[in-house]
Design a protein around this motif. Sequence first.
Motif, PDB file in Angstrom:
ATOM      1  N   ASN A 949      49.444  22.836  36.165  1.00  0.00           N
ATOM      2  CA  ASN A 949      49.575  24.195  36.683  1.00  0.00           C
ATOM      3  C   ASN A 949      50.950  24.345  37.320  1.00  0.00           C
ATOM      4  O   ASN A 949      51.134  24.112  38.516  1.00  0.00           O
ATOM      5  CB  ASN A 949      48.469  24.475  37.700  1.00  0.00           C
ATOM      6  CG  ASN A 949      48.415  25.931  38.121  1.00  0.00           C
ATOM      7  OD1 ASN A 949      49.384  26.670  37.956  1.00  0.00           O
ATOM      8  ND2 ASN A 949      47.278  26.347  38.659  1.00  0.00           N
ATOM      9  N   LYS A 951      52.733  26.954  37.956  1.00  0.00           N
ATOM     10  CA  LYS A 951      52.849  28.030  38.942  1.00  0.00           C
ATOM     11  C   LYS A 951      52.429  27.539  40.314  1.00  0.00           C
ATOM     12  O   LYS A 951      53.111  27.782  41.317  1.00  0.00           O
ATOM     13  CB  LYS A 951      51.993  29.222  38.513  1.00  0.00           C
ATOM     14  CG  LYS A 951      52.085  30.419  39.453  1.00  0.00           C
ATOM     15  CD  LYS A 951      51.245  31.588  38.947  1.00  0.00           C
ATOM     16  CE  LYS A 951      51.333  32.763  39.913  1.00  0.00           C
ATOM     17  NZ  LYS A 951      50.502  33.908  39.447  1.00  0.00           N
ATOM     18  N   GLU A 952      51.298  26.835  40.376  1.00  0.00           N
ATOM     19  CA  GLU A 952      50.809  26.305  41.649  1.00  0.00           C
ATOM     20  C   GLU A 952      51.806  25.320  42.244  1.00  0.00           C
ATOM     21  O   GLU A 952      52.118  25.384  43.445  1.00  0.00           O
ATOM     22  CB  GLU A 952      49.462  25.622  41.433  1.00  0.00           C
ATOM     23  CG  GLU A 952      48.894  24.970  42.689  1.00  0.00           C
ATOM     24  CD  GLU A 952      47.641  24.164  42.402  1.00  0.00           C
ATOM     25  OE1 GLU A 952      46.609  24.419  43.044  1.00  0.00           O
ATOM     26  OE2 GLU A 952      47.716  23.243  41.544  1.00  0.00           O
ATOM     27  N   ILE A 955      54.927  26.978  43.693  1.00  0.00           N
ATOM     28  CA  ILE A 955      54.657  27.637  44.978  1.00  0.00           C
ATOM     29  C   ILE A 955      54.709  26.614  46.109  1.00  0.00           C
ATOM     30  O   ILE A 955      55.309  26.852  47.166  1.00  0.00           O
ATOM     31  CB  ILE A 955      53.287  28.349  44.937  1.00  0.00           C
ATOM     32  CG1 ILE A 955      53.353  29.555  44.004  1.00  0.00           C
ATOM     33  CG2 ILE A 955      52.859  28.780  46.339  1.00  0.00           C
ATOM     34  CD1 ILE A 955      52.015  30.232  43.781  1.00  0.00           C
TER      35      ILE A 955
END
Length: 1080
Positions: A949, A951-952, A955
């Motif tokens: 993931n 995107k996670e 972040i």
Amino acid sequence: MEETRQFQIVHQKVGLDVKLVGKKIRGWTEIHIVPLTPSLREVRLNCRQMTVMSVLVNGKKPTANYEDNYDLLRVNKYATIHQHHFFQKKVDTVLGKNGKPPEELVITFPKNMKVPMPLDGPLNTLDTIDPSEEIAGIIVIRIEFLVKSIRDGFAFVGCDGDDLRYPHAYTTGNPYPGSSACLIPTLDTIHDRWTWDIDLTFPKTVGDVLKAMRRQSSVSQSSEKSMQPNEDDDLDMTAVCSGDFVTEMDCPTDSNKKTIRFKHSVAVTPQAIMFAIGPFTKVGLSEFRDEQQDDKAGPNSVEVIGYALPDREEELKNTCMFLPRAVDFYIFDLGIFPFSKCFKVCFVDDLAVETSPGASLCICSNELLFPADVIDQIYPVTRAITHGLTAQWLGVNIVPMDWADLWLIVGLARLKTGSFLRKLFGNNEFRYRLKKDAEQICELDIGRPPLYTQGLQIPLEPTELDFIQLKAPVVLSILDRRLAKVSGSKVLDRAVSKLIVNAKTGDLPNGALSTAIFIRLCEKLAHTKLEAFFNQWVYGSGYPRFEVGQRFNKKKMLVEMNIRQVQMNETPKHKVTGESFFRDVRMHELGLNADEIQPCFTGPMTIRIHEADGTPYEHVVEIKEMAQKLEIPYNTKYKRLKRSRRQKERAAAAAGMEMDNQNEEVLLYCLGDVLQTEDDVANWQLDEWTKEEEDRMSQESFEWIRLDADFEWICMVTVNQPDYMFLSQLQQDRDVIAQYEAIQYFKTIRETRLVSTILLRTLMDRRYYYGIRVEAAYGLARCATKELDNIGLFHLMKAFHYFFCNGESGIPRGNDFQNFMQYYVQKAIPSAISNVRNDSGSTPLKAQRFLLDLLKYNDNANNAYTDAFYIADLIRALGNTLISTDYAADVYNLDYDPDEAQELRAQILEEIERHQRLDAWLPGYHNIVTQAALQAKMRLVRAGTLKKNLKELLIYSKEGTNELLRLCAFQALLDDDGLHNPYLVKYLLGVVGKDPANYMRYNILRLLVRAIGAAAVTVKEDDGALAGHDEMIIETENNDRMNARQAELARETVLGAWDNLRKELGGMVELQRGIWSAVQ
């Protein structure tokens, strides 16, 4: 040692105006030198990353030539990464030769200046010179300078408009020359030392810093730093510095600033001068001192003060409450504190390392601070800060004479750190960790250069320094044991005390200690020769592997032993790994390849035979040959105490009955004698020795044999003796190392129900040291096999139910971590259960459900301690259960329900996500739960069962996130071929080049280095390589396997890995551009 100079510095005054906003330092220095020859006409000083404004010599203007070597690092804008070898030469110039930095500032005296005659008699730099007195023969060089582009030696934190942390700044410091010259013109070596006067000028309050920030910034009022509420504007700024506080005064040129003056009356090297500026709260730690110890120290007592940023005072008290006790311990162990009567610790943000010790001041990372409800950080943090204290005597006061002697200073400091930890945490903790360190050395000391040679690689590669810190204290520990037996006294302690006294009196010039001086002193005190020892353990590398056979000769009443050293055949060949790739390449280029394996190690060894009456008899033998036969006299004429007799005693004791002890030997000390009743044996499904085995035991003439009973070797030992002798060693030997060796034996032999019973009883007996119980738990996981009806899993789950659950329901009781020993056992059992695998390589669904329930029903409401680390271990354990070693085999497993497995997998992942969300809403200590969740997910990604993931992870990698969590996210981004993603590479290298946090830049660079190393020893699989060629697979299968094996073997060598790296990453244009951009 450096070349002979024609002058010597005896004192230096420094004045620094630190401008937090703008990150500049304007300063001046007055260097008091003494000419050693009347022909002195030139002085060369180290001076870098600054602009020299003016130079005066005794008030006269000399000729000054300054060439900042940092300017060499500027890269031509038209250059590409293909010119990297030119850049490497520039870097080598800046680093200097043999760790000696180049002297950039050359000051030539005026022609009409008369050089005073040298002082009569030898000049000792440890003598205190009062700079206020006019002394004939002193030349004063005054230099004014400006440092405006700081890259090394100093760090600013919270000084940018978008940085929400409290504004502060500090010296980053490192033991290598060159760091001090980044702040002040000086003679930046580790051997020259002198006294100091230091003036630090800086803003009075945090509000003054913010005002300057507002004036400089063009942004609106609403976008200013939100971290600083109005009340923080009144926080006073202060300075913490090496030496003694003298006075505080207002700055005459700026009413918003103040100046604090410090004086260091004890001569020290420039690297030992440390300071920090910020809104620190002063915390007196002497309140934690034992009054009796304070009275005992008398006039030698040292005040202990801590400094922390606002709102962290309680954490500082909790973290450092042991420090006064440690200071008092070392005053009696090592002698008077070498500097002022005050030892200070200052905690700052963004420090790249855990601690940075200077004279009387140790700057520490805020990552070390922990609240009173955290258990897991107690030992590692105490060890790190204690090392910063021991470095005051060994590391700051006494330094290596040459870089090859670095191992000695590091080893002595770490050894003395262990001495206090032994007193604080107990002998079992100390010896257990010492044994674990020795085991780790045996794993790592393959294909490495000797300890002495490693110091020649200045600056050290971080993993090499880690290895020196690991091996050097253990080598000195075994030296200490051997010398104590030879002389009957603590020779090493006497030697260290003598060295510290010599450094103070000047008999150890400039406090510079060499390996040769140390050897001579130890030989003199012990009246023995140590040449063989140091040739093997310091000037040589590797370790011995012993195979021991034994037989009792009844006719001669002797124990016959055969001891063979098999390291020539048994030591595995060194293989290049991702972790070692850059180190191996550098060693190859420097020609510092590992020595050949030593065929024979020599020295005294203690063999302890526990004879039939239970009495241990020690025999010290001299190991001289690769194969040696020994005949050891036997002393006892009694029969061995029968195992059946012991069982009867235990059963009778459990039933409250007494036994007739006439004509029977009574066992006085025996651990592991739990779960002995018939009901226990039935309920726990325990196994016992057979009648034949008991008969064999009754015929044995001794209980067990231990080789190297006094821990005088770093070695691997295999003793050929029956299982029941190792059980006697486990249950009756009080030494935690003996118990550990026995547990390791049972963890490696063939699994049986009896082995599971032995390990279970060890786990269940609270009298054992907790580390032994933890090892037993991991051993039980091996006994969870189909042939044994998963008895190991049954024992682990039942043990957890017994200790931590409400009856047999499986629902855990509310957490209660008051007993730290039980806490570590509670964490170990689930981790051990997660290692259980069935024949198909999967974790049994029963084990998964058990661990899931532990996490789901975990209750910490009434616990005084945080359960963050416990939850993190449960998450890692659950993630581990989802990784199968053979997914295809599950199809043929009749006990495997794919639908149930998928449902359970989804529940596990959801539970992990739930705790990850909870940790985001109510952050725990260092977001340790989220870190564990990311680590568990990345293991699944590497196993190919979960998609990354991005995107996670991106972040979590952003600024403002906890630094340790950010590093965890960057590690996950790099995993699974992260270097092959051009956009990700560009992002990562951009962070390395521009991130404001030194800590992040340093550690992300280490992650990148490790990732590149991993790419050198692996091959990216090409799923479509054989597509469309099915008819050729059979004919080429054998050739393909042979070629793949040859390629794999080639990658285990330096040159082969280097060639593979070119193939894997040679075409990565974005990686090349990113690296070059970071360099620029």
